[in-house]
Design an enzyme around this catalytic site. Structure first.
Site, PDB file in Angstrom:
ATOM      1  N   ASN A 279       0.864  -1.178   0.000  1.00 33.31           N
ATOM      2  CA  ASN A 279       0.000   0.000   0.000  1.00 33.31           C
ATOM      3  C   ASN A 279       0.900   1.227   0.000  1.00 33.31           C
ATOM      4  O   ASN A 279       1.532   1.531   1.000  1.00 33.31           O
ATOM      5  CB  ASN A 279      -0.891  -0.031   1.259  1.00 33.31           C
ATOM      6  CG  ASN A 279      -1.721   1.231   1.415  1.00 33.31           C
ATOM      7  OD1 ASN A 279      -1.788   2.058   0.511  1.00 33.31           O
ATOM      8  ND2 ASN A 279      -2.365   1.373   2.569  1.00 33.31           N
TER       9      ASN A 279
ATOM     10  N   GLY B 261       2.994   2.193  10.805  1.00 31.97           N
ATOM     11  CA  GLY B 261       3.930   3.304  10.655  1.00 31.97           C
ATOM     12  C   GLY B 261       4.707   3.631  11.913  1.00 31.97           C
ATOM     13  O   GLY B 261       5.342   4.675  12.003  1.00 31.97           O
TER      14      GLY B 261
ATOM     15  N   GLU C  17      -6.447   4.637   8.274  1.00 28.36           N
ATOM     16  CA  GLU C  17      -6.245   6.067   7.993  1.00 28.36           C
ATOM     17  C   GLU C  17      -7.518   6.681   7.421  1.00 28.36           C
ATOM     18  O   GLU C  17      -7.835   7.837   7.691  1.00 28.36           O
ATOM     19  CB  GLU C  17      -5.036   6.239   7.046  1.00 28.36           C
ATOM     20  CG  GLU C  17      -3.736   5.981   7.794  1.00 28.36           C
ATOM     21  CD  GLU C  17      -2.601   5.434   6.942  1.00 28.36           C
ATOM     22  OE1 GLU C  17      -2.671   5.498   5.706  1.00 28.36           O
ATOM     23  OE2 GLU C  17      -1.629   4.924   7.545  1.00 28.36           O
TER      24      GLU C  17
ATOM     25  N   GLU D 199      -5.087  -4.941  10.661  1.00 27.40           N
ATOM     26  CA  GLU D 199      -4.057  -3.926  10.836  1.00 27.40           C
ATOM     27  C   GLU D 199      -4.269  -3.217  12.170  1.00 27.40           C
ATOM     28  O   GLU D 199      -5.048  -2.245  12.237  1.00 27.40           O
ATOM     29  CB  GLU D 199      -4.115  -2.903   9.695  1.00 27.40           C
ATOM     30  CG  GLU D 199      -3.833  -3.490   8.329  1.00 27.40           C
ATOM     31  CD  GLU D 199      -3.213  -2.454   7.387  1.00 27.40           C
ATOM     32  OE1 GLU D 199      -2.233  -2.797   6.731  1.00 27.40           O
ATOM     33  OE2 GLU D 199      -3.698  -1.318   7.337  1.00 27.40           O
TER      34      GLU D 199
ATOM     35  N   GLY E 155       3.081  -1.163   4.201  1.00 33.35           N
ATOM     36  CA  GLY E 155       3.080   0.263   3.882  1.00 33.35           C
ATOM     37  C   GLY E 155       4.478   0.715   3.491  1.00 33.35           C
ATOM     38  O   GLY E 155       4.955   0.458   2.380  1.00 33.35           O
ATOM     39  N   GLY E 156       5.167   1.357   4.418  1.00 28.72           N
ATOM     40  CA  GLY E 156       6.466   1.984   4.158  1.00 28.72           C
ATOM     41  C   GLY E 156       7.461   1.101   3.409  1.00 28.72           C
ATOM     42  O   GLY E 156       8.124   1.565   2.466  1.00 28.72           O
TER      43      GLY E 156
ATOM     44  N   SER F 201       3.878  -2.245  10.142  1.00 34.45           N
ATOM     45  CA  SER F 201       5.344  -2.310  10.285  1.00 34.45           C
ATOM     46  C   SER F 201       5.939  -3.645   9.831  1.00 34.45           C
ATOM     47  O   SER F 201       6.853  -4.171  10.481  1.00 34.45           O
ATOM     48  CB  SER F 201       5.761  -1.983  11.718  1.00 34.45           C
ATOM     49  OG  SER F 201       5.359  -0.667  12.057  1.00 34.45           O
TER      50      SER F 201
ATOM     51  N   LYS G 214       0.111   4.293  -0.139  1.00 37.02           N
ATOM     52  CA  LYS G 214      -0.487   5.487   0.480  1.00 37.02           C
ATOM     53  C   LYS G 214      -0.282   6.684  -0.449  1.00 37.02           C
ATOM     54  O   LYS G 214      -0.355   6.515  -1.666  1.00 37.02           O
ATOM     55  CB  LYS G 214       0.088   5.686   1.883  1.00 37.02           C
ATOM     56  CG  LYS G 214      -0.050   4.385   2.710  1.00 37.02           C
ATOM     57  CD  LYS G 214       0.221   4.508   4.158  1.00 37.02           C
ATOM     58  CE  LYS G 214       0.006   3.162   4.841  1.00 37.02           C
ATOM     59  NZ  LYS G 214       0.207   3.200   6.268  1.00 37.02           N
TER      60      LYS G 214
ATOM     61  N   HIS H  75      -9.330   1.265   5.345  1.00 37.41           N
ATOM     62  CA  HIS H  75      -8.021   1.379   5.997  1.00 37.41           C
ATOM     63  C   HIS H  75      -8.160   2.287   7.222  1.00 37.41           C
ATOM     64  O   HIS H  75      -8.952   3.230   7.211  1.00 37.41           O
ATOM     65  CB  HIS H  75      -7.002   1.961   5.007  1.00 37.41           C
ATOM     66  CG  HIS H  75      -5.608   1.883   5.514  1.00 37.41           C
ATOM     67  ND1 HIS H  75      -5.100   2.793   6.408  1.00 37.41           N
ATOM     68  CD2 HIS H  75      -4.619   0.987   5.284  1.00 37.41           C
ATOM     69  CE1 HIS H  75      -3.845   2.470   6.702  1.00 37.41           C
ATOM     70  NE2 HIS H  75      -3.532   1.365   6.031  1.00 37.41           N
TER      71      HIS H  75
HETATM   72  P1  13P Z   1       3.389   0.340   7.599  1.00 38.23           P
HETATM   73  O1  13P Z   1       3.885  -0.948   6.977  1.00 38.23           O
HETATM   74  O2  13P Z   1       4.121   1.555   7.088  1.00 38.23           O
HETATM   75  O3  13P Z   1       3.330   0.248   9.093  1.00 38.23           O
HETATM   76  O4  13P Z   1       1.874   0.549   7.093  1.00 38.23           O
HETATM   77  C1  13P Z   1       0.977  -0.505   7.215  1.00 38.23           C
HETATM   78  C2  13P Z   1      -0.258  -0.179   6.483  1.00 38.23           C
HETATM   79  O5  13P Z   1      -1.012   0.695   6.884  1.00 38.23           O
HETATM   80  C3  13P Z   1      -0.544  -0.914   5.241  1.00 38.23           C
HETATM   81  O6  13P Z   1      -1.832  -0.666   4.785  1.00 38.23           O
END
Ligand code: 13P
Length: 250
Positions: free
Chosen positions: A9, A173, A97, A167, A234-235, A213, A11, A95
């Site tokens: 993802n 994050g 967020e 999640e 994510g990251g 993470s 983002k 999600h």
């Molecule tokens: P991170 O892997 O950056 O923690 O993000 C997870 C996420 O929200 C994937 O949708």
């Protein structure tokens, strides 16, 4: 055996040039990776470019969000048919967020899931508790509420066509991954919810991804848990080498 899924993802990251550069570097690194489904969710503007770059590869493209309406006067929204046309096969829905920063509710999640299914997209429905829920011993209560109001409101046939991503908000994050045991316990709980709402068959076929993470150095421990059917990253999905290392966790 449920087939594993590793999804990235992105983002709100990556321009078109950065998307092209990512695919040039990433595609060869996973060309022989047949043990899992590979998905990338770029921002809306980069979907067509990503879909073009992924053509003929083993990488599928996902949206990060979708409108609950098929069309209409909804400024700023993007519909499920538009995502399909742009080259998406999947879409992330609910999600944390979106829930926290854009006030999405379980009801929104349920509506978006239906419209996505109706357009032939596979929804990746996200749920997860916040730190204060977990501290108060309410993690399962929150998961049950999110499950019941979202995926649990589908028909059995619809439910069999979605993926779920667990999640925990406190792990996103933050660099604080859930331990493989904490993640597996939550997945088992969600699978039990699916069994009670639908059937044992639905529960055992359901693929549940873990997100929060996930990095190249913790993916193996997480995937050692049979309950975890993959990861939503994510990251660490922004860098081709690090995302390829996660895909190639074996
Ligand atoms: P991170 O892997 O950056 O923690 O993000 C997870 C996420 O929200 C994937 O949708």
């Amino acid at each position: 055996m449920r087939r594993r899924v590793i999804a990235g993802n992105w983002k709100m990251y990556k321009t078109l040039a950065e998307t092209r550069a990512f695919f040039s570097a990433f595609t060869p690194l996973v060309a022989n990776s047949r043990h899992c489904d590979i998905i990338i969710a770029p921002p809306f503007t980069a979907i067509s470019t990503a879909a073009e770059a992924a053509k003929g590869t083993n990488i599928a493209i996902s949206g990060q969000n979708v409108s609950w309406s098929k069309e209409g006067a909804f400024t700023g929204e993007v519909s499920a048919p538009m995502l399909t046309e742009a080259g998406c096969r999947y879409v992330i829905i609910g999600h944390s967020e979106r829930r926290q920063l854009f006030r999405e509710t379980d009801d929104n999640v349920a509506k978006k899931t239906l419209v996505a299914l109706d357009s032939g997209l596979t929804p990746i429905v996200c749920l997860g508790e916040m730190q204060e829920d977990r501290d108060a011993g309410l993690a399962e209560e929150v998961l049950l509420r999110q499950f019941t109001g979202g995926p649990g409101a589908l028909t059995p046939d619809e439910f069999s066509r979605i993926l779920i991503a667990y999640e925990p908000v406190w792990a996103i994050g933050t660099g604080r991954t859930a331990t493989p045991e904490i993640a597996a316990t939550a997945h088992r709980f969600l699978r039990r919810c699916a069994g009670e709402q639908f059937s044992v068959h639905h529960a055992s076929a359901l693929r549940i991804l873990y997100g929060g993470s996930v990095k190249p150095d913790n993916i193996q421990g997480l995937m050692a848990q049979e309950e975890l059917d993959g990861a939503l990253v994510g990251g660490a999905s922004l860098d081709p080498k690090s995302f390829a290392a996660i895909v190639n966790f074996k």
